[in-house]
Structure formats: structure tokens, C-alpha cells
Design an enzyme around this catalytic site. Structure first.
Site, PDB file in Angstrom:
ATOM      1  N   GLY A  46       0.845  -1.289   0.035  1.00 38.39           N
ATOM      2  CA  GLY A  46      -0.039  -0.187   0.121  1.00 38.39           C
ATOM      3  C   GLY A  46       0.840   1.262  -0.056  1.00 38.39           C
ATOM      4  O   GLY A  46       2.104   1.163   0.380  1.00 38.39           O
ATOM      5  N   GLN A  51       2.797   9.947   1.216  1.00 40.68           N
ATOM      6  CA  GLN A  51       4.251   9.412   1.450  1.00 40.68           C
ATOM      7  C   GLN A  51       5.096   9.597   0.366  1.00 40.68           C
ATOM      8  O   GLN A  51       6.341   9.513   0.513  1.00 40.68           O
ATOM      9  CB  GLN A  51       4.149   7.690   1.673  1.00 40.68           C
ATOM     10  CG  GLN A  51       3.506   7.379   2.597  1.00 40.68           C
ATOM     11  CD  GLN A  51       3.299   5.914   2.807  1.00 40.68           C
ATOM     12  OE1 GLN A  51       2.429   5.304   1.885  1.00 40.68           O
ATOM     13  NE2 GLN A  51       4.069   5.199   3.236  1.00 40.68           N
ATOM     14  N   CYS A  91       5.420  -0.388   7.347  1.00 38.17           N
ATOM     15  CA  CYS A  91       4.991   0.815   6.667  1.00 38.17           C
ATOM     16  C   CYS A  91       6.401   1.285   5.847  1.00 38.17           C
ATOM     17  O   CYS A  91       7.495   1.313   6.431  1.00 38.17           O
ATOM     18  CB  CYS A  91       4.567   2.025   7.371  1.00 38.17           C
ATOM     19  SG  CYS A  91       4.245   3.577   6.599  1.00 38.17           S
ATOM     20  N   LEU A  92       6.231   1.520   4.357  1.00 42.39           N
ATOM     21  CA  LEU A  92       7.516   1.967   3.577  1.00 42.39           C
ATOM     22  C   LEU A  92       8.048   3.423   4.259  1.00 42.39           C
ATOM     23  O   LEU A  92       9.318   3.617   3.972  1.00 42.39           O
ATOM     24  CB  LEU A  92       7.000   2.291   2.102  1.00 42.39           C
ATOM     25  CG  LEU A  92       6.370   0.934   1.672  1.00 42.39           C
ATOM     26  CD1 LEU A  92       5.872   1.250   0.151  1.00 42.39           C
ATOM     27  CD2 LEU A  92       7.611   0.013   1.469  1.00 42.39           C
ATOM     28  N   HIS A 133      -4.859   2.058   7.363  1.00 42.08           N
ATOM     29  CA  HIS A 133      -3.701   2.407   7.356  1.00 42.08           C
ATOM     30  C   HIS A 133      -3.283   3.581   6.393  1.00 42.08           C
ATOM     31  O   HIS A 133      -2.693   4.346   6.842  1.00 42.08           O
ATOM     32  CB  HIS A 133      -2.580   1.231   7.391  1.00 42.08           C
ATOM     33  CG  HIS A 133      -1.061   1.393   7.212  1.00 42.08           C
ATOM     34  ND1 HIS A 133      -0.281   1.143   8.187  1.00 42.08           N
ATOM     35  CD2 HIS A 133      -0.476   2.224   6.365  1.00 42.08           C
ATOM     36  CE1 HIS A 133       0.980   1.657   7.888  1.00 42.08           C
ATOM     37  NE2 HIS A 133       0.907   2.136   6.648  1.00 42.08           N
ATOM     38  N   GLU A 134      -3.563   3.202   5.111  1.00 40.88           N
ATOM     39  CA  GLU A 134      -3.387   4.305   4.113  1.00 40.88           C
ATOM     40  C   GLU A 134      -4.313   5.409   4.112  1.00 40.88           C
ATOM     41  O   GLU A 134      -3.754   6.514   4.084  1.00 40.88           O
ATOM     42  CB  GLU A 134      -3.579   3.619   2.787  1.00 40.88           C
ATOM     43  CG  GLU A 134      -2.585   2.384   2.282  1.00 40.88           C
ATOM     44  CD  GLU A 134      -1.268   2.562   2.651  1.00 40.88           C
ATOM     45  OE1 GLU A 134      -0.819   3.765   2.378  1.00 40.88           O
ATOM     46  OE2 GLU A 134      -0.594   1.461   2.861  1.00 40.88           O
ATOM     47  N   HIS A 137      -2.780   7.839   6.552  1.00 40.46           N
ATOM     48  CA  HIS A 137      -1.699   8.504   5.966  1.00 40.46           C
ATOM     49  C   HIS A 137      -1.992   9.754   5.461  1.00 40.46           C
ATOM     50  O   HIS A 137      -1.654  10.891   5.724  1.00 40.46           O
ATOM     51  CB  HIS A 137      -0.895   7.888   4.995  1.00 40.46           C
ATOM     52  CG  HIS A 137       0.209   6.947   5.398  1.00 40.46           C
ATOM     53  ND1 HIS A 137       1.341   7.260   5.907  1.00 40.46           N
ATOM     54  CD2 HIS A 137       0.170   5.425   5.238  1.00 40.46           C
ATOM     55  CE1 HIS A 137       2.079   6.282   6.013  1.00 40.46           C
ATOM     56  NE2 HIS A 137       1.638   4.992   5.748  1.00 40.46           N
TER      57      HIS A 137
HETATM   58 NI    NI Z   1       2.185   3.243   5.560  1.00 40.30          NI
END
Ligand code: NI
Length: 166
Positions: A46, A51, A91-92, A133-134, A137
Site C-alpha cells: 500500500g 508518502q 510501513c514504507l 492504514h493508508e 496517512h
Molecule cells: Ni504506511
């Protein structure tokens, strides 16, 4: 297509609140392609526009094993949720860090797909967790915010040190 740079915690730009997309343009189509490519290359399941330092309500998700089921969600909004579930998340933007977060176990989410069709999706399990989660963000929220302050401070120190070494 192009690979985009992913912001890393504790970068303050990750705290920006994303704006609603009023009209889907060719710029958004390119952005979605680049976001998918960046997510697959990372590799991750995701990615939110926040991000990559674009502050519009856009996320991409693909939880399939073989990159065969990409979702593009524009202006996503959870309209109902039920149950609770704890899952280990990563998470990235918080590399090599994992933590258990409690979220709704199933959600109904409303969004526009990349053609602008209004979609209503019922999701549970990993997909539901990923969507929540996304969407977090887009509100400037990270999974580490659900952990204890002690854990979050430890993660911050570790990542600041790593970023200095890069
Ligand atoms: Ni994330």
C-alpha cells in the site's frame, strides 16, 4: 513511469493533511501509475500520496502475491466498520519496523476509481487493515502513533541515526 521518493518518519511532511481531489486529470493518471510502480518496487502492499509528498486524497493498494489486483482509491472514506482485530503492521515510511495495531476487522469504504466511478467496497482482514492504514496517512497519521511513546521514541532515534548514515 517513474519511481518516486518515499518520505521517512520522522519527516514532518508526513503529518500534512491531504486535500480532496475535485477532478481526476491526466496528471492523476500518471501519478497513480507512478505510485503503483513505486509501491511494487519497494516492495509494499500500500502507498498513500502523502508518502511521496503529494497531499491529495489518493492511495494505491495491492495485497495479491503476484501484483495482479491493484486498487486505486481516490477520496476514500470509511462509511462503516465493525469488529476489532490486532495485526502486525509495517510501513514504507517507517522502514524495517513493525508493531501491533488494533483496527476494525471489516470496513465499507466509498471511493472513486481511476475512471471516476463511485465504488463501494466491503473489505475485511488484511485488505481492511491496509485501507485503514493508508487512509490514516492522508490524515497525517502513522501506525507508530498507535504504539507507546517509549516505542515510538526508540523508533524515531533508530531511523534518524540510519538517515544520517545514508
Ligand atoms: Ni504506511
Amino acid at each position: 513511469m517513474a519511481l518516486l521518493d518515499i518520505l521517512c518518519f520522522p519527516d514532518e511532511r508526513l503529518r500534512t493533511i491531504a486535500k480532496r481531489v475535485e477532478k481526476i486529470t491526466s496528471k492523476h493518471q500518471r501519478l497513480l501509475d507512478d505510485m503503483l510502480e513505486t509501491m511494487y518496487a519497494a516492495p509494499g502492499i500500500g502507498l498513500a500520496a502523502t508518502q511521496i509528498n503529494v497531499h491529495e486524497r489518493i492511495i494505491v493498494i495491492d495485497i495479491s502475491e503476484d501484483k495482479s489486483n491493484p486498487y486505486c482509491l481516490i477520496n476514500p472514506e470509511v462509511i462503516s466498520h465493525s469488529g476489532k482485530e490486532k495485526m502486525e503492521e509495517g510501513c514504507l515510511s517507517v522502514p524495517e519496523t513493525y508493531g501491533e495495531v488494533e483496527r476494525a476487522d471489516s470496513v465499507v469504504v466509498k471511493y472513486w476509481d481511476r475512471k471516476g466511478n463511485e465504488i463501494r467496497l466491503e473489505a475485511d482482514g488484511l485488505l481492511a487493515v491496509c485501507i485503514q492504514h493508508e487512509i490514516d496517512h492522508l490524515q497525517g497519521k502513522l501506525f507508530v502513533d498507535y504504539l507507546s511513546k517509549l516505542k515510538r521514541d526508540r523508533i524515531r532515534k533508530k531511523l534518524v541515526k540510519q538517515q544520517r548514515l545514508m
